[in-house]
Structure formats: structure tokens, C-alpha cells
Design an enzyme around this catalytic site. Structure first.
Site, PDB file in Angstrom:
ATOM      1  N   HIS A 120       0.303  -8.978   1.362  1.00 19.30           N
ATOM      2  CA  HIS A 120      -0.699  -9.012   0.285  1.00 19.30           C
ATOM      3  C   HIS A 120      -0.078  -8.736  -1.078  1.00 19.30           C
ATOM      4  O   HIS A 120      -0.786  -8.452  -2.040  1.00 19.30           O
ATOM      5  CB  HIS A 120      -1.831  -8.012   0.572  1.00 19.30           C
ATOM      6  CG  HIS A 120      -2.720  -8.426   1.711  1.00 19.30           C
ATOM      7  ND1 HIS A 120      -3.659  -7.593   2.286  1.00 19.30           N
ATOM      8  CD2 HIS A 120      -2.813  -9.598   2.388  1.00 19.30           C
ATOM      9  CE1 HIS A 120      -4.282  -8.251   3.263  1.00 19.30           C
ATOM     10  NE2 HIS A 120      -3.783  -9.459   3.349  1.00 19.30           N
ATOM     11  N   CYS A 148       3.820 -11.710 -20.798  1.00 20.70           N
ATOM     12  CA  CYS A 148       5.133 -12.120 -20.293  1.00 20.70           C
ATOM     13  C   CYS A 148       6.153 -12.075 -21.434  1.00 20.70           C
ATOM     14  O   CYS A 148       5.899 -12.622 -22.513  1.00 20.70           O
ATOM     15  CB  CYS A 148       5.012 -13.532 -19.739  1.00 20.70           C
ATOM     16  SG  CYS A 148       6.562 -14.226 -19.146  1.00 20.70           S
ATOM     17  N   CYS A 151       7.443 -15.965 -22.051  1.00 21.90           N
ATOM     18  CA  CYS A 151       6.631 -17.023 -22.681  1.00 21.90           C
ATOM     19  C   CYS A 151       5.382 -16.484 -23.374  1.00 21.90           C
ATOM     20  O   CYS A 151       4.636 -17.260 -23.971  1.00 21.90           O
ATOM     21  CB  CYS A 151       6.250 -18.061 -21.626  1.00 21.90           C
ATOM     22  SG  CYS A 151       4.986 -17.474 -20.497  1.00 21.90           S
TER      23      CYS A 151
HETATM   24  N1  APR Z   1      -4.062   7.279  10.621  1.00 23.08           N
HETATM   25  C1  APR Z   1      -4.412   6.150  11.300  1.00 23.08           C
HETATM   26  N2  APR Z   1      -5.435   5.354  10.948  1.00 23.08           N
HETATM   27  C2  APR Z   1      -6.148   5.707   9.864  1.00 23.08           C
HETATM   28  C3  APR Z   1      -5.866   6.876   9.109  1.00 23.08           C
HETATM   29  C4  APR Z   1      -4.768   7.676   9.533  1.00 23.08           C
HETATM   30  N3  APR Z   1      -4.419   8.786   8.892  1.00 23.08           N
HETATM   31  N4  APR Z   1      -6.752   6.954   8.088  1.00 23.08           N
HETATM   32  C5  APR Z   1      -7.556   5.889   8.194  1.00 23.08           C
HETATM   33  N5  APR Z   1      -7.204   5.119   9.257  1.00 23.08           N
HETATM   34  C6  APR Z   1      -7.768   3.830   9.690  1.00 23.08           C
HETATM   35  C7  APR Z   1      -9.264   3.705   9.569  1.00 23.08           C
HETATM   36  O1  APR Z   1      -9.908   4.158  10.756  1.00 23.08           O
HETATM   37  C8  APR Z   1      -9.416   2.190   9.368  1.00 23.08           C
HETATM   38  O2  APR Z   1      -9.539   1.517  10.613  1.00 23.08           O
HETATM   39  O3  APR Z   1      -7.216   2.861   8.824  1.00 23.08           O
HETATM   40  C9  APR Z   1      -8.111   1.754   8.706  1.00 23.08           C
HETATM   41  C10 APR Z   1      -8.219   1.404   7.235  1.00 23.08           C
HETATM   42  O4  APR Z   1      -8.996   0.240   7.116  1.00 23.08           O
HETATM   43  P1  APR Z   1      -9.266  -0.473   5.722  1.00 23.08           P
HETATM   44  O5  APR Z   1      -9.639   0.524   4.696  1.00 23.08           O
HETATM   45  O6  APR Z   1     -10.209  -1.588   5.983  1.00 23.08           O
HETATM   46  O7  APR Z   1      -7.804  -1.028   5.311  1.00 23.08           O
HETATM   47  P2  APR Z   1      -7.058  -2.351   5.782  1.00 23.08           P
HETATM   48  O8  APR Z   1      -7.380  -2.687   7.196  1.00 23.08           O
HETATM   49  O9  APR Z   1      -5.635  -2.181   5.418  1.00 23.08           O
HETATM   50  O10 APR Z   1      -7.718  -3.443   4.831  1.00 23.08           O
HETATM   51  C11 APR Z   1      -7.236  -4.768   4.841  1.00 23.08           C
HETATM   52  O11 APR Z   1      -8.562  -5.255   2.920  1.00 23.08           O
HETATM   53  O12 APR Z   1      -9.449  -5.018   0.743  1.00 23.08           O
HETATM   54  C12 APR Z   1      -8.428  -5.441   1.519  1.00 23.08           C
HETATM   55  O13 APR Z   1      -6.472  -6.226   0.597  1.00 23.08           O
HETATM   56  C13 APR Z   1      -7.044  -5.053   1.129  1.00 23.08           C
HETATM   57  O14 APR Z   1      -5.034  -5.086   2.488  1.00 23.08           O
HETATM   58  C14 APR Z   1      -6.398  -4.647   2.434  1.00 23.08           C
HETATM   59  C15 APR Z   1      -7.266  -5.358   3.456  1.00 23.08           C
END
Ligand code: APR
Length: 245
Positions: A120, A148, A151
């Protein structure tokens, strides 16, 4: 802690030469980086469509840059946690290791991971809307809106926004690794955003042993071979430690 699960996964990793790890916001949570979903997730307080889409940037680049500048200032002083370090350590023990992250915080590199695929993009890179140059920028605060040097065009964060296509070459490389993986770890991601949400299933279909490490159950937990609940910063170091026993 699920010691039996950890031991089983450690054994699998020990006998694997090809391993893929996918990480999401959860791995950086213990470093102090906000996640996106859940009770204190960023998307509880901000609307993604106002801030993380090409349309939002076209409409109001200053607003979007203010949000990114705030996130950069929040994340700049933060350090990798034991979960990031455990994955950097794991990389050294596996012959063919691929780390794919959805995170844009740069903490895997800071922990010493050699070639994380930042699918990402990165908060620490910018791209010119006019000439397309993509380069590192770690200024905090950044002059808004940044321009930039080559440019004079408007710079944007070099991250992938909702509605934008991922780099096709990067995606091809990821799928190549998923198809070959013997073991895969899916760490700290809610599985809400495609295509990363289906990577674990792709690897499983191709024959990999797929393990989820997450603080909570996710809609995908049932499809994986093992789902270990707990904090990545505690579980991953245990996992690597068990590999040496
Ligand atoms: N250890 C393990 N898991 C954890 C912890 C922790 N300490 N803290 C939170 N989590 C888990 C949560 O239970 C959840 O399932 O991490 C996950 C975080 O989920 P999201 O907030 O949805 O993040 P992500 O899956 O990376 O999101 C994907 O969404 O908005 C976009 O571009 C953004 O890359 C991101 C994408």
C-alpha cells in the site's frame, strides 16, 4: 497463551523453506500506531472517502495533506515492537522468505526486515502529480501543499488510496510467492480490504499451511489451518523462540 498452537506452528516453520508473512495494522498497534477498524480505529473518527481517495485529494489536497502530516507526526517518533523484530529474525532463518505488509508506517524496515513488500506504499514517500517522480520525504511537519523540486508540480503521498489499482508487478510477485509458499502467517489484519484479504486463502488453496495471528477472531479465522488469538508483539517472539528449541 496457546502454547500448543505456537509449538505446532514453530515446527511447521522449522521444516519450511518457503514462507510468506502478510501483516496489517495490528502488528504496529503495540508500537502505538492506530489501527483502521475496531473501537479506536482511524475509520471511527475519519471518513475514508474524505481523506484516502484520489477524488478527495483532487477536491482538497490541503485537507488530505493535513491528515497525512498528522499521521506522519504521530508515527515518526514510534519504534518497532517485538513483533516486528521477530519477523526480521524469522527472515534470517528461512531460505525463501517474503514479507508483505499493508502498512505504510515503515516499521518493518526500521526493525531490520530486508525487503518488505509495502503493497500500500509508504507514508515516507511522495510522488509528483505532474512528472511522476517518486522519492523519499521524511519532513515533519511538511510544507502544505508540498511541491516537486524538479518541476513544481503538486506532490501526493505515495500510498495506494481506495479505488486505486495496486502496482501490477508487485501483485504478480506476491501471487508468485503465495503459490509457492509452504507456510504462511497472516498477522494483525482484519481481512476487510482486497486483494490482501484473500492472500491467505490463495496460499491455502495452493497447498500452504496458513496460520492467523490476531488479537481477535476474524471472519477468516475458520478457513485457516490454525488461528492463534493474542498480541502479535507477544506471540511472534514466542514463535521464533520455539523454533530454536
Ligand atoms: N496483535 C495482533 N492483532 C492485532 C493487534 C495486536 N496487538 N491489535 C489489533 N489487532 C488486529 C485487530 O483484531 C484487527 O483484526 O489487527 C487487525 C487490524 O485491522 P484493520 O484496522 O482493519 O487493519 P488492516 O487489516 O491492516 O487494514 C487494511 O485498510 O484502510 C485500509 O489501507 C488501510 O492497509 C489498510 C487496510
Amino acid at each position: 497463551m496457546d502454547t500448543e498452537g505456537i509449538r505446532q506452528v514453530a515446527e511447521k516453520l522449522k521444516s519450511s523453506t518457503r514462507v510468506v508473512v502478510l501483516t496489517g495494522a495490528g502488528i504496529s498497534q503495540e508500537s502505538g500506531v492506530p489501527t483502521f477498524r475496531g473501537a479506536d480505529g482511524l475509520w471511527q473518527n475519519f471518513r475514508a472517502e474524505d481523506l484516502a481517495t484520489p477524488e478527495a485529494f483532487e477536491k482538497d489536497p490541503v485537507l488530505v495533506w493535513r491528515w497525512y502530516d498528522w499521521r506522519r507526526s504521530l508515527i515518526q517518533p514510534l519504534k518497532p515492537n517485538p513483533g516486528h523484530y521477530a519477523l526480521a529474525d524469522l527472515e534470517k532463518r528461512i531460505e525463501d522468505f517474503t514479507l508483505v505488509t499493508q502498512n505504510v508506517d515503515g516499521l518493518h524496515k526500521a526493525a531490520g526486515s530486508k525487503h518488505p513488500i509495502e503493497m500500500h506504499g509508504s507514508l515516507w514517500r511522495v510522488r509528483c502529480m505532474q512528472c511522476g517522480t517518486d522519492f523519499e520525504n521524511r519532513e515533519v511537519p511538511i510544507d502544505i501543499p508540498p511541491r516537486c523540486e524538479t518541476c513544481g508540480g503538486l506532490l501526493r503521498p505515495a500510498v495506494v488510496w481506495f479505488g486505486e489499482a495496486l502496482d501490477q508487478e508487485i501483485l504478480r510477485e506476491i501471487y508468485r510467492c503465495l503459490e509457492r509458499a509452504e507456510t504462511m502467517l497472516v498477522v494483525g489484519t482484519s481481512g476487510a480490504v482486497q486483494p490482501a484479504a484473500s492472500f491467505g486463502l490463495v496460499a491455502k488453496k495452493a497447498g500452504a499451511f496458513v496460520v492467523e495471528v490476531n488479537r481477535s477472531k476474524t471472519p477468516q479465522s475458520a478457513f485457516f489451518d490454525v488461528s492463534i488469538q493474542g498480541k502479535a508483539g507477544e506471540l511472534l517472539p514466542h514463535l521464533v523462540e520455539h523454533m530454536t528449541q
